[in-house]
Design a protein around this motif. Structure first.
Motif, mmCIF file in Angstrom:
data_model
loop_
_atom_site.group_PDB
_atom_site.id
_atom_site.type_symbol
_atom_site.label_atom_id
_atom_site.label_comp_id
_atom_site.label_asym_id
_atom_site.label_seq_id
_atom_site.Cartn_x
_atom_site.Cartn_y
_atom_site.Cartn_z
ATOM 1 N N LYS A 1 0.852 -1.176 0.000
ATOM 2 C CA LYS A 1 0.000 0.000 0.000
ATOM 3 C C LYS A 1 0.893 1.233 0.000
ATOM 4 O O LYS A 1 1.447 1.599 1.019
ATOM 5 N N ASP B 1 -13.560 6.814 -1.965
ATOM 6 C CA ASP B 1 -14.280 5.690 -1.359
ATOM 7 C C ASP B 1 -14.554 5.867 0.127
ATOM 8 O O ASP B 1 -15.691 5.823 0.570
ATOM 9 N N VAL C 1 -9.017 6.997 1.110
ATOM 10 C CA VAL C 1 -8.951 5.811 0.251
ATOM 11 C C VAL C 1 -9.723 6.144 -1.022
ATOM 12 O O VAL C 1 -10.890 6.523 -0.967
ATOM 13 N N SER D 1 -10.069 5.244 -5.548
ATOM 14 C CA SER D 1 -9.784 4.324 -6.648
ATOM 15 C C SER D 1 -9.432 5.130 -7.889
ATOM 16 O O SER D 1 -10.086 6.118 -8.205
ATOM 17 N N LYS E 1 -7.565 0.676 -9.263
ATOM 18 C CA LYS E 1 -6.565 0.367 -8.239
ATOM 19 C C LYS E 1 -6.856 1.214 -7.005
ATOM 20 O O LYS E 1 -7.130 2.407 -7.106
ATOM 21 N N THR E 2 -6.791 0.581 -5.846
ATOM 22 C CA THR E 2 -7.002 1.294 -4.597
ATOM 23 C C THR E 2 -5.727 2.027 -4.226
ATOM 24 O O THR E 2 -4.643 1.454 -4.222
ATOM 25 N N TYR F 1 -4.023 5.449 -1.615
ATOM 26 C CA TYR F 1 -4.168 6.127 -0.329
ATOM 27 C C TYR F 1 -3.481 7.487 -0.389
ATOM 28 O O TYR F 1 -2.413 7.621 -0.977
#
Length: 147
Positions: A24, A63, A128, A130, A134-135, A137
């Motif tokens: 991450k 999100d 968070v 997208s 793809k996620t 941060y």
């Protein structure tokens, strides 16, 4: 020669497993042009307001947010179109406390704690979002109390 082969095999094996996990990465760029984020306190808990000036909704999707040990979905503010809000339910003014469990039936449970994927201070949040499925941060800093 056998020791060299074993040594390199071990290095490659360890490298494969340490790099193939879901890493991450905290993004350095903001997914939108944000204004100063702030909190307000409502009857049921805390609200985190994230105002923005420009956001490319066809390319990114905001999100959720981690804030003060909890995670909550981000929703577009119905009153202010250029703002997202995350609601953290800490208390319920309608909560019934009684020795009889049947009287407490309608009570909502408080929001449970959820650890952030990154260490953050009290005035920071992890957004968070997208992008291209793809996620990602992003850390929001300098969150102020009330407005």
């Amino acid at each position: 020669m056998k020791h060299i082969y074993l040594f390199f095999s071990t290095i490659i094996f360890l490298g494969f497993f340490t790099n193939c996990g879901s890493k991450k990465d905290l993004q350095e760029y903001a997914p939108a042009q944000f204004l100063d984020a702030y909190t307000t306190t409502g009857s049921t808990g805390l609200e985190l307001h994230i105002p923005f000036t420009v956001i490319q909704e066809n390319q990114i999707s905001l999100d959720s947010v981690y804030f003060r040990g909890m995670k909550s979905p981000l929703l577009q503010n119905e009153e202010i179109i250029s703002e997202y809000v995350a609601k953290f339910h800490i208390k319920d003014p309608q909560m019934v406390m009684s020795g009889d469990a049947r009287e407490e039936y309608g009570n909502k449970a408080p929001q449970r704690a959820e650890k952030s994927p990154y260490e953050i201070e009290r005035d920071e949040a992890i957004l968070v979002f997208s992008e291209n499925n793809k996620t990602k941060y992003y850390k929001i800093t300098g969150i102020t109390e009330g407005k």
